[in-house]
Design an enzyme around this catalytic site. Structure first.
Site, PDB file in Angstrom:
ATOM      1  N   GLY A  43     173.777 151.066  64.521  1.00  0.00           N
ATOM      2  CA  GLY A  43     172.728 151.016  65.548  1.00  0.00           C
ATOM      3  C   GLY A  43     172.965 149.861  66.483  1.00  0.00           C
ATOM      4  N   GLY A  62     170.829 147.187  69.539  1.00  0.00           N
ATOM      5  CA  GLY A  62     169.614 146.787  70.242  1.00  0.00           C
ATOM      6  C   GLY A  62     169.976 145.934  71.428  1.00  0.00           C
ATOM      7  CD  GLN A  63     166.489 143.093  75.556  1.00  0.00           C
ATOM      8  OE1 GLN A  63     165.522 143.127  74.812  1.00  0.00           O
ATOM      9  NE2 GLN A  63     166.471 142.498  76.727  1.00  0.00           N
ATOM     10  CG  PHE A  64     168.867 140.104  72.203  1.00  0.00           C
ATOM     11  CD1 PHE A  64     169.174 139.545  73.436  1.00  0.00           C
ATOM     12  CD2 PHE A  64     167.552 140.407  71.927  1.00  0.00           C
ATOM     13  CE1 PHE A  64     168.176 139.284  74.358  1.00  0.00           C
ATOM     14  CE2 PHE A  64     166.554 140.145  72.840  1.00  0.00           C
ATOM     15  CZ  PHE A  64     166.860 139.582  74.058  1.00  0.00           C
ATOM     16  CD  GLU A  80     177.491 146.904  69.213  1.00  0.00           C
ATOM     17  OE1 GLU A  80     177.575 147.498  70.281  1.00  0.00           O
ATOM     18  OE2 GLU A  80     178.463 146.703  68.448  1.00  0.00           O
ATOM     19  CG  ASP A  85     158.214 147.245  64.827  1.00  0.00           C
ATOM     20  OD1 ASP A  85     157.436 148.224  64.889  1.00  0.00           O
ATOM     21  OD2 ASP A  85     159.332 147.226  65.364  1.00  0.00           O
TER      22      ASP A  85
END
Ligand code: ADE
Length: 875
Positions: free
Chosen positions: A587, A589-591, A593, A731
């Site tokens: 996966g 994300g913004q910052f 992997e 979350d």
């Protein structure tokens, strides 16, 4: 029922003085979108009510307001109406409206009137130029109207009309004098879709089945060379199709009536191309396509969809498409909404190709969820019409429209000036007050949450209504006609809300002073400085929130805990990076992997007692989260904090940090965790069916109720552990629960889910990304994250489990409507929409979920209690 209701009212409910049209829920339904649009209460201004003619000035169009008696009591067209006449009353609603009901009255005029319309028809126009005659589903244009001068006759429009302009045209069989007063009902058309085009729907013929016509029978655009263009129709009428398209509902004209369908081989390229045009440029989050999946008849949802975007009407289609592949399902024949994430692309038009997965593809509804950027929200052109209630001149016989307009302009001007002055006074007061509070709170770390800004922007509408019936016993369902709701005129904004909640007010006040995000200063704040909680058994973490560097929230912890944790040295071993052999990407994300890697010699490296899965001679597989090389120093610091915190978590239901690679400063930072073979719980459940003899006989992957209960126990156990450490997750959701090879669940939050599940998050103008559908009202409205808000998210997670993750929570609400619903949770006047009980869910468990969504924090169960109760159910 779907077809024309009529009802006589001596008076309709009075409309409130509110200044916006209520928004429609996504895939707006006629049953719920029934708000008065403002003829009676004056929100529709005189200037927007015109007519082809009027008998006298005292029977001009401005007197066409339902239940009003000004002038001579109604609008009356000039002279006696002939059967061939086309005289109309025209209303400009100033924005696109989903219009569902029309109510008419005659001229009563304090018992001196004698005129009314027995019938009328409607014409509408979305652009003010091109007019379309409305027809009901049987093709008739005529609506039966009044039989006396005083009763209101209410007519449902089936199909509803999406329009800005409307003409009411009285119809007569003989020469008559007619007069009318009217009210319209509906809600704002938030999709903003003004037209779609598609290939014409086709007819399904198969031996042993009824002929099923799958055309778009209410389409109001053009049909040329087998292509529909320039209109709207059944795909936007708010009526969704049944699972079994052959079965005919009582109100359907023919089997499959609600569907528009196409046959693969007849179209050639293997896809159906549709174009969607919108009223203005929008920022699209998702598209929801309600699709049939009766695979036994060769019908399936689409296999994939590819959409291209056009920013302006005259620009070219952008080259980069958004593509989405669905998970096909030939086990469950239910029709369903398929949500296509549109990745926040801006456009005024979309062109989508829906690729066939089988012989047929059938849609009954398509809706779009889009946001606006802040500039658009701030621009006056976006504001809903500010409809000032008219100053009624009760005894004026010949009111001058022009004079009235002049007067109302002056009063608007005065009103605006007074408002500006008041606003300035309030701002000055706030600045002074804020300085004072800031002094008192002495440098306590503060931040104003972007969430608050969003809420202010989006809570201006007073109420929202949902297509799915709210859950008893909290919300009761009204009979259809009572659903011509009264709007609550009271607008309560979060600022007012803060004052009302002493236990919540302090942190929010502190936030308000900072004016922006501040790096948490862990040395300056203690929980006692920042909170005076009335609910001591929960951890509260407004104080500090660690943003997981890969985009996640990571666990947020009270300042003292972070302080103590971060001061200690890292107690996790550094692993030689070269012994991590890349296998595949899990996966991103913004910052950063997450990669699946083989970790050479990890078992020996960690030594005895390391919690590694049995190897059976195979290499150890691990998940490696890696910070992007170009990450900012803030992201780097957060990553290190995350490591420190995770290194202290040790529980069978929490993902285990094994080692790190942080020493060689030229290399990207890495954290290594156990690898969870069965991926995330959301994916796992969505690919399964509920266990039955059928699933056994056909070897279909399945889960039982007992499995689901066991999952709930494990998650509550992991959360109980986090709560015992005063850790707030922020979350919790099935996407953040991972399953190992034995189906043990471990709670994680790698932040990678934000890419994969981007439609679960609400982005505030490219900044904070929030899982609003899982968030407690106080987290959204006040930025208050506590163990109690984790409990709320746990309730939503349970709901996901028992719906087998087949649906997104509040799937029929747009993000903005979810935020508005949050306001209803705070107001607690019975108008909040709860997630409904999943069919598979034992009632005792649903009661537990409902307790998690209690308005008052003290009424929510603790994780200790949740774990205990779910354990009991699991037995
Ligand atoms: N995706 C993110 N983290 C993971 C993990 N630890 N195991 C499997 N898949 C993952």
């Amino acid at each position: 029922s779907l077809f024309c209701h009529s009802l006589l009212f001596t008076s309709l409910p009075t409309a409130p003085k509110t200044f916006t049209f209520s928004p429609c829920p996504p895939s707006t339904s006629s049953a719920h979108c029934r708000y008065p649009l403002g003829m009676e209460d004056g929100r529709i201004k005189n200037d927007d009510i015109t007519a082809s003619s009027q008998w006298y000035e005292t029977t001009g169009p401005q007197y066409a307001r339902l239940n009003h008696e000004e002038g001579d009591g109604a609008w009356c067209p000039a002279g006696q109406l002939q059967p061939s006449d086309v005289q109309y009353l025209q209303l400009d609603l100033r924005q696109l409206i989903f219009l569902t009901v029309v109510a008419t009255q005659g001229r009563y005029a304090r018992n001196s009137g004698n005129e009314f319309a027995r019938k009328y028809r409607l014409e509408y126009s979305r652009d003010g130029h091109h007019w379309i005659s409305w027809r009901n589903r049987f093709g008739s244009e005529i609506l039966m109207a009044n039989i006396n001068t005083y009763d209101s006759v209410v007519r449902d429009l089936h199909p509803p009309i999406i329009t800005q302009f409307l003409r009411l045209i009285p119809v007569t069989d003989a020469v008559h004098t007619v007069c009318m007063r009217v009210e319209l009902f509906g809600c704002a058309w938030q999709d903003g879709l003004t037209a779609y085009s598609s290939p014409e729907g086709q007819t399904m013929m198969a031996p042993g089945y009824p002929i099923t016509s799958l055309n778009d029978s209410t389409y109001d655009g053009a049909l040329e060379r087998r292509k529909l263009s320039g209109g709207l129709g059944q795909l936007t009428d708010g009526v969704i199709g049944q699972d079994d398209l052959v079965q005919r509902r009582q109100d359907q004209l023919w089997p499959g009536y609600d569907y528009v369908g196409w046959r693969n081989d007849s179209l050639g390229p293997g896809y159906v191309e549709m174009e969607f045009q919108f009223d203005r440029q929008r920022n699209f989050t998702s598209m929801k396509v309600h699709s049939n999946n009766m695979f036994s008849r060769g019908v399936k949802i689409f296999a994939s969809v590819s959409c291209v975007f056009k920013l302006h009407l005259i620009s070219e289609w952008e080259a980069e498409p958004v593509e989405f592949h669905t998970v096909l399902d030939d086990r469950n024949p239910s029709a369903r909404y398929v949500t296509v994430p549109l990745k926040h692309r801006s456009a005024t038009a979309l062109r989508c190709r829906f690729y066939f997965a089988d012989t047929w593809m059938m849609f009954s509804e398509i809706s779009f969820q889009s946001g606006m950027n802040l500039e658009q929200l701030a621009s006056p052109s976006h504001w809903p019409p500010v409809l000032t209630p008219p100053s009624y001149e009760l005894n004026s016989k010949v009111p001058q429209t022009t004079q009235k307009t002049g007067k109302s302009h002056t009063s608007i001007l005065i009103g605006c000036l007074v408002t500006i002055i008041l606003l300035l006074v309030v701002i000055i007061f706030l600045i002074l007050w804020c300085r004072y509070v800031c002094k008192v709170l002495e440098k306590a770390p503060r931040r104003i949450l972007e969430e608050e800004v969003t809420v202010r922007l989006s809570s201006s509408s007073d109420t929202i209504i949902l297509q799915t019936p709210p859950v008893p016993p909290r919300v009761s369902l009204d009979p259809p006609y009572e659903r011509i709701f009264l709007l609550d005129p009271q607008y309560q904004d979060p600022a007012a809300l803060r004052n009302k909640l002493p236990e919540l007010s302090q942190s929010a006040e502190a936030s308000a002073c900072s004016g922006g995000y501040a790096e948490p200063d862990v040395t300056l704040c203690t929980p006692h400085q920042c909170f005076q909680s009335s609910v001591p058994h929960y951890a509260e973490t407004d104080i500090i929130s660690l943003q997981g560097v890969t985009g996640s929230n990571m666990y947020a912890v009270p300042a003292l805990t972070v302080d103590s944790l971060t001061r200690k040295e890292i107690s996790v071993a550094e692993f030689p990076r070269e012994r991590l052999l890349f296998r595949e990407k899990l996966g991103e994300g913004q910052f950063g992997e997450v990669h699946l890697c083989e970790a050479e010699g990890l078992a020996e490296f960690l030594g005895e007692g390391a919690l590694l899965p049995e190897q059976d001679g195979r290499p150890v597989l691990v998940a490696v989260k890696q910070l992007r090389a170009d990450a900012t120093s803030n992201a780097r610091n957060d990553f290190l904090k995350e490591i420190k915190i995770m290194s202290r978590l040790n529980n069978p239901n929490i993902i285990q940090l094994l080692c790190v690679c942080v020493c060689v400063s030229s290399d990207p930072l890495c954290m290594v965790t156990e690898y969870m073979e069965n991926g995330d719980l959301n994916m796992f459940l969505s690919q399964r069916e509920i266990e039955s003899t059928l699933t056994h006989a056909n070897n279909i992957p399945s889960v039982s109720i007992a499995d689901m209960l066991h999952m709930s126990v494990q998650i509550s156990s992991g959360m109980k552990y986090l709560a015992s450490l005063n850790f707030v997750h922020r979350d919790l959701a099935t996407r953040n629960c991972l399953l190992d090879r034995h189906l043990t669940i471990k709670i994680s939050d790698f932040g990678m889910s934000r890419n994969l599940y981007s439609s679960d998050y609400y982005r505030i103008q490219g900044r904070a990304v929030l899982p609003i559908r899982w968030m407690a009202w106080e987290s959204i409205l006040l930025g208050k994250f506590t163990t109690a808000s984790d409990v709320w998210a746990f309730g939503v997670t349970l709901w996901e489990i028992f719906t087998l993750s087949k649906e997104q929570p509040y799937s029929l609400l747009s993000d903005e409507q979810v935020i508005e619903n949050t306001g209803e949770f705070f107001r607690n006047q019975g108008r909040q929409i709860f997630l409904s009980a999943p069919p598979l869910c034992p009632s005792s468990l649903f009661e537990l979920m409902m307790r998690c969504w209690s308005r008052d924090i003290a009424d929510r169960p603790t994780f200790h209690r949740l774990n205990k109760e779910s354990n009991i159910m699991d037995r």
